[in-house]
Design an enzyme around this catalytic site. Structure first.
Site, short mmCIF file in Angstrom:
data_model
loop_
_atom_site.label_atom_id
_atom_site.label_comp_id
_atom_site.label_asym_id
_atom_site.label_seq_id
_atom_site.Cartn_x
_atom_site.Cartn_y
_atom_site.Cartn_z
N HIS A 53 0.78 -1.22 -0.04
CA HIS A 53 -0.08 -0.05 -0.07
C HIS A 53 0.96 1.18 -0.05
CE1 HIS A 53 -3.69 -2.10 1.71
NE2 HIS A 53 -3.20 -2.71 0.48
N GLU A 55 1.28 3.66 2.12
CA GLU A 55 2.09 3.95 3.40
C GLU A 55 3.17 3.17 3.22
OE1 GLU A 55 -2.17 3.67 4.81
OE2 GLU A 55 -1.15 3.14 2.89
N CYS A 87 -1.25 -1.87 7.54
CA CYS A 87 -0.38 -0.44 7.19
C CYS A 87 -0.13 -0.06 8.66
CB CYS A 87 -0.93 0.48 6.26
SG CYS A 87 -1.05 -0.24 4.60
N ALA A 157 -22.64 11.78 -26.35
CA ALA A 157 -22.27 12.71 -27.31
C ALA A 157 -23.34 13.24 -28.19
CB ALA A 157 -20.93 12.42 -28.16
N GLU A 298 -21.65 3.68 -22.19
CA GLU A 298 -21.57 4.34 -23.38
C GLU A 298 -22.58 3.74 -24.44
OE1 GLU A 298 -17.97 5.21 -25.68
OE2 GLU A 298 -16.63 5.22 -23.53
#
Length: 368
Positions: A53, A55, A87, A157, A298
């Site tokens: 990660h 960190e 972490c 679009a 889309e």
């Protein structure tokens, strides 16, 4: 003075985090900066699920200078064992004296637990520096954790008179090169690109990412195709072994066609539905359970309308080109019956206007 320094270092951590957009699913994007005596001594960001990660990268770069330092992290450090160790453990062992966190992690396995572990170890914690910005860059991850499905963004679009194609079905190209390039930048950071079978039959698209001079990757393709009409000779089928593709179909779809498509490398997923209409809630839920944080829709008017009617659209990228094509039969981006009174129209929030060449793009969020 200290607050302005906090903003400066957290801004740098956010800049690092966004470098991995589209690469970390099912994880969020995270950046970290280690500061000792007013000097940045370590930087890092989470690059890919299953790897260290942010960190850890920052602490490794800082080395012994991490002892007594402050670490700025865009998201609460984890406190559980997954594919990588906690972490919080790395932060404590490095001798960090203070942790500045932009926002808590909405994941129940993490939320508040990382801060608690750090406080129990005698480490000072500050929460909320640039919180809104940190949540924004992880809006897709937050959506999946909170709603149980990916963030769904609709890209449209259209011409100035609201057409997505001419009366003959021609749609290349409505927008200019700058707009189309930006769409490929979006594909580069979204996990999944979704269209309906109508778009496949009309345009035979590849739905990949085409960017020059940058590190790019293709999104996973999701095709809504209730009757498995997708042609075996289509670009999507022919490229399925290079670009993973899911096809969602009805439970009554042709089994022999499924076998052929599966052998060609496509994943066929049967879902509930009535007639040609599949359960879109089930589809996006399945995509979320696979660990995908975001979908770029889309589609054509049919799928766009159905997704809106199911309240499954969270965000819009709405391009408007300075062209007028006319034609009663020329399609628009949204179909269906529509609302009968203006008060029932879908409301939008946080609207931003951008310009790409001669085109205008409106970015906004739906208000459900």
């Amino acid at each position: 003075m200290q607050y302005s320094d906090d903003l400066k270092y957290m801004q740098r951590a956010l800049e690092l985090a966004i470098m991995a957009r589209g690469r970390t699913r099912p994880n969020p994007v995270v950046g970290a900066v280690v500061v000792n005596a007013g000097e940045i001594v370590g930087e890092g960001y989470h690059k890919k699920a299953g790897t260290p990660h942010a960190e850890v990268h920052a602490l490794q770069q800082a080395g012994l200078k991490a002892n007594g330092a402050t670490i700025y992290v865009t998201l609460e450090p984890c406190n559980h064992y997954g594919k990588t160790p906690p972490c919080t453990k790395a932060i404590i062992e490095a001798g960090i004296k203070k942790v500045v966190v932009a926002t808590l992690d909405p994941n129940p396995r993490v939320c508040g637990q990382g801060i608690k572990a750090l406080n129990e170890a005698g480490i000072e914690t500050i929460i909320g520096i640039m919180e809104a910005e940190a949540q924004k860059i992880n809006e897709a991850f937050f959506t999946r954790i909170i709603k149980g499905r990916p963030l769904v963004s609709l890209k449209v679009a259209m011409t100035l008179d609201g057409k997505i194609a001419t009366c003959s079905g021609n749609s290349r190209w409505i927008t200019g090169e700058e707009s189309r390039n930006y769409v490929h930048e979006l594909r580069n950071i979204y996990d999944v690109i979704m269209v309906g079978i109508g778009t496949v039959l009309l345009d035979d698209p590849l739905l990949n990412t085409r960017l020059e001079g940058v590190d790019s990757r293709d999104p996973i393709r999701a095709i809504v195709d209730s009757n498995l009409q997708i042609p075996l000779a289509s670009q999507i089928v022919k490229s399925a072994k290079e670009q993973p593709t899911m096809i969602f179909c009805s439970k009554q779809a042709d089994e022999q066609k499924e076998i052929k498509l599966t052998n060609l490398g496509l994943e066929i997923i049967r879902v509930n539905g009535e007639g040609d209409k599949l359960d879109l809630q089930e589809i996006v839920s399945i995509i979320g359970h696979k660990g995908y944080n975001s979908i770029l829709l889309e589609g054509g008017a049919g799928l766009n309308t159905a997704m809106l009617e199911e309240h499954l659209i969270d965000k819009l990228y709405w391009f408007i080109a300075p062209k007028i094509v006319g034609g009663i039969k020329a399609p628009g981006p949204i179909g269906g019956q529509g609302v009968s009174i203006m008060d029932d129209a879908i409301k939008l929030d946080s609207m931003i206007l951008s310009k790409f060449g001669q085109d205008i793009m409106i970015t906004a969020y739906t208000r459900w």
